[in-house]
Scaffold this motif. Structure first.
Motif, PDB file in Angstrom:
ATOM      1  N   SER A   9       0.831  -1.212   0.000  1.00 33.15           N
ATOM      2  CA  SER A   9       0.000   0.000   0.000  1.00 33.15           C
ATOM      3  C   SER A   9       0.861   1.257   0.000  1.00 33.15           C
ATOM      4  CB  SER A   9      -0.959  -0.011   1.191  1.00 33.15           C
ATOM      5  OG  SER A   9      -0.235  -0.103   2.408  1.00 33.15           O
ATOM      6  N   ALA A  10       2.084   1.153   0.491  1.00 31.00           N
ATOM      7  CA  ALA A  10       2.990   2.308   0.495  1.00 31.00           C
ATOM      8  C   ALA A  10       3.417   2.706  -0.916  1.00 31.00           C
ATOM      9  CB  ALA A  10       4.218   2.012   1.353  1.00 31.00           C
ATOM     10  N   ASP A  11       3.195   1.835  -1.893  1.00 26.15           N
ATOM     11  CA  ASP A  11       3.565   2.129  -3.280  1.00 26.15           C
ATOM     12  C   ASP A  11       2.462   2.840  -4.056  1.00 26.15           C
ATOM     13  OD1 ASP A  11       6.151   0.829  -3.226  1.00 26.15           O
ATOM     14  OD2 ASP A  11       5.055  -1.082  -3.216  1.00 26.15           O
ATOM     15  N   ALA A  12       1.325   3.083  -3.439  1.00 29.78           N
ATOM     16  CA  ALA A  12       0.169   3.623  -4.162  1.00 29.78           C
ATOM     17  C   ALA A  12       0.478   4.943  -4.869  1.00 29.78           C
ATOM     18  CB  ALA A  12      -1.020   3.791  -3.217  1.00 29.78           C
ATOM     19  N   ASP A  13       1.145   5.859  -4.203  1.00 38.05           N
ATOM     20  CA  ASP A  13       1.450   7.152  -4.842  1.00 38.05           C
ATOM     21  C   ASP A  13       2.357   6.963  -6.052  1.00 38.05           C
ATOM     22  OD1 ASP A  13      -0.085   8.637  -3.061  1.00 38.05           O
ATOM     23  OD2 ASP A  13       1.615   9.121  -1.756  1.00 38.05           O
ATOM     24  N   ALA A  14       3.356   6.119  -5.920  1.00 34.96           N
ATOM     25  CA  ALA A  14       4.282   5.881  -7.032  1.00 34.96           C
ATOM     26  C   ALA A  14       3.560   5.197  -8.197  1.00 34.96           C
ATOM     27  CB  ALA A  14       5.460   5.037  -6.562  1.00 34.96           C
ATOM     28  N   ILE A  15       2.703   4.241  -7.882  1.00 33.63           N
ATOM     29  CA  ILE A  15       1.959   3.552  -8.944  1.00 33.63           C
ATOM     30  C   ILE A  15       1.031   4.525  -9.648  1.00 33.63           C
ATOM     31  CG2 ILE A  15       0.205   1.782  -9.388  1.00 33.63           C
ATOM     32  CD1 ILE A  15       1.636   0.089  -7.199  1.00 33.63           C
ATOM     33  N   TRP A  16       0.334   5.360  -8.897  1.00 32.00           N
ATOM     34  CA  TRP A  16      -0.550   6.355  -9.514  1.00 32.00           C
ATOM     35  C   TRP A  16       0.247   7.302 -10.413  1.00 32.00           C
ATOM     36  CZ3 TRP A  16      -4.711   7.528 -11.679  1.00 32.00           C
ATOM     37  CH2 TRP A  16      -5.119   8.848 -11.884  1.00 32.00           C
ATOM     38  N   SER A  17       1.436   7.688  -9.984  1.00 36.12           N
ATOM     39  CA  SER A  17       2.236   8.612 -10.802  1.00 36.12           C
ATOM     40  C   SER A  17       2.641   7.966 -12.129  1.00 36.12           C
ATOM     41  CB  SER A  17       3.475   9.098 -10.045  1.00 36.12           C
ATOM     42  OG  SER A  17       4.440   8.074  -9.932  1.00 36.12           O
ATOM     43  N   ILE A  18       2.691   6.647 -12.171  1.00 35.39           N
ATOM     44  CA  ILE A  18       2.999   5.925 -13.408  1.00 35.39           C
ATOM     45  C   ILE A  18       1.733   5.737 -14.245  1.00 35.39           C
ATOM     46  CG2 ILE A  18       3.792   3.715 -14.337  1.00 35.39           C
ATOM     47  CD1 ILE A  18       5.632   3.546 -11.814  1.00 35.39           C
ATOM     48  N   LEU A  19       0.643   5.368 -13.589  1.00 37.93           N
ATOM     49  CA  LEU A  19      -0.609   5.100 -14.302  1.00 37.93           C
ATOM     50  C   LEU A  19      -1.266   6.354 -14.865  1.00 37.93           C
ATOM     51  CD1 LEU A  19      -2.359   2.534 -11.913  1.00 37.93           C
ATOM     52  CD2 LEU A  19      -1.142   2.053 -14.044  1.00 37.93           C
ATOM     53  N   GLU A  20      -1.249   7.427 -14.092  1.00 42.09           N
ATOM     54  CA  GLU A  20      -2.018   8.622 -14.474  1.00 42.09           C
ATOM     55  C   GLU A  20      -1.731   9.126 -15.889  1.00 42.09           C
ATOM     56  OE1 GLU A  20      -3.290  12.961 -12.713  1.00 42.09           O
ATOM     57  OE2 GLU A  20      -1.312  12.165 -12.181  1.00 42.09           O
ATOM     58  N   PRO A  21      -0.482   9.381 -16.264  1.00 41.53           N
ATOM     59  CA  PRO A  21      -0.261   9.898 -17.621  1.00 41.53           C
ATOM     60  C   PRO A  21      -0.639   8.900 -18.716  1.00 41.53           C
ATOM     61  CG  PRO A  21       1.838   9.534 -16.498  1.00 41.53           C
ATOM     62  CD  PRO A  21       0.758   9.315 -15.490  1.00 41.53           C
ATOM     63  N   ALA A  40      -8.490   4.235 -10.458  1.00 43.06           N
ATOM     64  CA  ALA A  40      -7.376   3.532 -11.100  1.00 43.06           C
ATOM     65  C   ALA A  40      -6.708   2.557 -10.133  1.00 43.06           C
ATOM     66  CB  ALA A  40      -6.359   4.532 -11.637  1.00 43.06           C
ATOM     67  N   LEU A  41      -6.456   3.009  -8.910  1.00 44.26           N
ATOM     68  CA  LEU A  41      -5.804   2.133  -7.938  1.00 44.26           C
ATOM     69  C   LEU A  41      -6.726   0.996  -7.510  1.00 44.26           C
ATOM     70  CD1 LEU A  41      -3.818   4.720  -5.808  1.00 44.26           C
ATOM     71  CD2 LEU A  41      -2.913   3.110  -7.515  1.00 44.26           C
ATOM     72  N   ASP A  42      -8.026   1.253  -7.402  1.00 48.05           N
ATOM     73  CA  ASP A  42      -8.970   0.172  -7.089  1.00 48.05           C
ATOM     74  C   ASP A  42      -8.924  -0.897  -8.176  1.00 48.05           C
ATOM     75  OD1 ASP A  42      -9.765   1.359  -4.721  1.00 48.05           O
ATOM     76  OD2 ASP A  42     -11.710   2.049  -5.508  1.00 48.05           O
ATOM     77  N   TYR A  43      -8.840  -0.472  -9.427  1.00 48.29           N
ATOM     78  CA  TYR A  43      -8.733  -1.434 -10.528  1.00 48.29           C
ATOM     79  C   TYR A  43      -7.403  -2.182 -10.462  1.00 48.29           C
ATOM     80  CZ  TYR A  43      -7.960  -3.364 -15.136  1.00 48.29           C
ATOM     81  OH  TYR A  43      -7.660  -4.224 -16.163  1.00 48.29           O
ATOM     82  N   TRP A  44      -6.306  -1.447 -10.326  1.00 51.03           N
ATOM     83  CA  TRP A  44      -4.982  -2.068 -10.353  1.00 51.03           C
ATOM     84  C   TRP A  44      -4.843  -3.088  -9.227  1.00 51.03           C
ATOM     85  CZ3 TRP A  44      -2.553  -1.340 -14.735  1.00 51.03           C
ATOM     86  CH2 TRP A  44      -1.240  -1.787 -14.875  1.00 51.03           C
ATOM     87  N   PHE A  45      -5.388  -2.758  -8.057  1.00 45.47           N
ATOM     88  CA  PHE A  45      -5.309  -3.636  -6.889  1.00 45.47           C
ATOM     89  C   PHE A  45      -6.591  -4.454  -6.698  1.00 45.47           C
ATOM     90  CE2 PHE A  45      -1.945  -0.617  -5.833  1.00 45.47           C
ATOM     91  CZ  PHE A  45      -0.974  -1.437  -5.260  1.00 45.47           C
ATOM     92  N   SER A  46      -7.302  -4.739  -7.781  1.00 46.88           N
ATOM     93  CA  SER A  46      -8.549  -5.516  -7.707  1.00 46.88           C
ATOM     94  C   SER A  46      -8.332  -6.851  -7.021  1.00 46.88           C
ATOM     95  CB  SER A  46      -9.085  -5.808  -9.113  1.00 46.88           C
ATOM     96  OG  SER A  46      -9.464  -4.662  -9.787  1.00 46.88           O
ATOM     97  N   ASP A  47      -9.419  -7.377  -6.456  1.00 52.22           N
ATOM     98  CA  ASP A  47      -9.357  -8.727  -5.898  1.00 52.22           C
ATOM     99  C   ASP A  47      -8.871  -9.683  -6.981  1.00 52.22           C
ATOM    100  OD1 ASP A  47     -10.293  -7.926  -3.437  1.00 52.22           O
ATOM    101  OD2 ASP A  47     -12.371  -8.506  -3.835  1.00 52.22           O
TER     102      ASP A  47
END
Length: 161
Positions: A9-21, A40-47
């Motif tokens: 979960s600590a990677d969420a900001d970094a992952i969003w910064s990659i996914l967003e653009p 976006a993060l809910d999708y990426w970290f889907s069950d």
């Protein structure tokens, strides 16, 4: 060379910064261009998604998820989604992540990997997946609405593990 590890979960900001653009550009993923960070993060970290990040010198420079492509009788085939940060483009990050995912999927008991919807104009990805042993097993005509090019084909790519 980047290393790959499970995301936290600590990677969420970094992952969003990659996914967003990538999502906002709308050129390579069949996902809503206007998704919020949360969506976006809910999708990426889907069950069912196992999420990994690629790191270089402590910086997250790529991410991917792995899951079963289908349920039931199709659960032996894996599926992944990969995104590399713009600053790390061309440095082999996608290759490292894909190689990691292929081995991880095999270790998990998957027998194959399939990409259901590779945008045909994403030539770098198509070339990389082919180099890593994926075959184009189908073409979906005019399945993706590219923001600049209009309707373009999507490819189904598959590889046995």
């Amino acid at each position: 060379m980047p290393t790959v590890r499970p995301a936290t979960s600590a990677d969420a900001d970094a992952i969003w910064s990659i996914l967003e653009p990538v999502l906002h550009a709308g050129e390579t993923y069949a996902l809503p261009r206007d998704w919020s960070r949360r969506q976006a993060l809910d999708y990426w970290f889907s069950d069912g998604h196992e999420v990994f990040v690629a790191e270089d010198s402590g910086d997250v420079i790529g991410c991917y998820y792995l899951h079963a492509n289908q349920r039931g009788g199709g659960a032996h085939v894996a599926n992944c989604g990969y995104v590399t940060s713009a600053v790390a483009s061309g440095r082999g990050v996608a290759t490292v992540m894909c190689e990691h995912s292929l081995q991880h999927a095999k270790d998990r008991g998957f027998l194959a990997m399939q990409f259901n919807f590779v945008v045909s104009t994403n030539e770098r990805a198509v070339k990389l997946w082919r180099r890593l042993g994926f075959d184009i097993v189908g073409t979906i005509p005019k399945a993706f609405e590219h923001p600049r090019l209009g309707f373009v084909d999507a490819l189904v790519m598959h590889r046995r593990l």
